[in-house]
Motif scaffolding. Structure first.
Motif: not given
Length: 265
Positions: A30-37, A83-84, A88-89, A100-101
């Motif tokens: 997720i960090i590498k792709n900057r996306s949660t996919e 992780y959360v 969210l980032l 977030g909610g």
């Protein structure tokens, strides 16, 4: 605290820590792709709630002799919070609002339970209240792989049910189940007994469908290799149905007249 009780508590801490760290590769991606996919953030929020409630239950003024329950779940709460926050980032706006909610709701629910147990309850009533809350969410957490188990039965493949994760789920549930039995604590024994049983079912499914998954993978790989070979103009590995008949010396070169008729020089 007797020796056996302590040893199984340490085993439970070790196996639970492995489970908490298992998603590290997912978050590295997720960090590498900057996306949660297509990854869901829900399991991490729900595991966070379970860790908070279990850590609270393990504190000495709630239930004596359960400090090992508090240590590992306190550690788990920190890990799941990280992780959360990472999720969210990098999550898209809609998913960010949803998770977030839920994150805020989890913190609010835990805070409410903690305040009620401290301000309104005392002694055994406090232990019962916190124990029931922790047990309910522990069972929910352990039951989360049921959808994956259903998919394994339908597809007859264990591709999406990693063996090590199933093994450590079983070992973790079993360690804490025995720890709860030795400590005569049903709020530790019951939910972890459920977890041990579900972990055992995952292992049974794995051994039933592992060979079938291996054969499917080998078959797909072989077919893909043949397809790639044909695209490159090479012969497939299995030449039994594609091999051309060999020409004899007399057949090697057609007569000149035949070449002329076919338009070849």
């Amino acid at each position: 605290m007797n020796i056996a009780h302590f040893i199984f508590g340490i085993c439970g801490n070790a196996t639970a820590l492995f489970l908490f760290l298992a998603p590290l590769m997912t978050f590295k991606r997720i960090i590498k792709n900057r996306s949660t996919e297509q990854f869901s953030g829900l399991p991490y929020v729900m595991t966070l709630l379970n860790c908070l409630l279990s850590a609270w239950y393990g504190l000495p003024f709630i239930s004596p002799n359960n400090i090992l329950v508090a240590t590992i779940n306190g550690t788990g709460a920190v890990i799941e919070t990280v992780y959360v926050l990472i999720y969210l980032l990098f999550a898209p706006r809609r998913e960010k609002l949803k998770i977030g909610g839920l994150f805020v709701s989890v913190l609010t629910l835990f805070s409410g339970i903690a305040l009620v147990s401290v301000l309104a309850l005392h002694g055994h009533a406090r232990k019962l209240f916190c124990g029931f809350a922790a047990s309910i969410f522990s069972i929910i957490m352990y039951a989360s792989p049921l959808s994956v188990m259903s998919m394994v039965i339908k597809t007859k493949s264990v591709e999406y049910m990693p063996f090590l994760l199933s093994l450590f789920s079983f070992l973790c549930g079993t360690s804490w189940f025995i720890y709860g039995l030795l400590g005569r604590d049903p709020f530790v024994a019951v939910p972890n007994g459920v977890g041990s049983g579900l972990g055992a079912m995952q292992l049974i499914l794995y051994f039933i469908y592992y060979d079938k998954t291996s054969k499917k993978t080998t078959s797909k790989k072989s077919a893909a290799d043949d397809h790639d070979a044909m695209e490159m103009g090479l012969e497939p590995k299995d030449k039994s149905s594609h091999q051309q008949p060999k020409l004899t010396d007399k057949q090697s070169f057609p007569p000149t007249s035949q070449l002329s008729q076919n338009g070849h020089v």
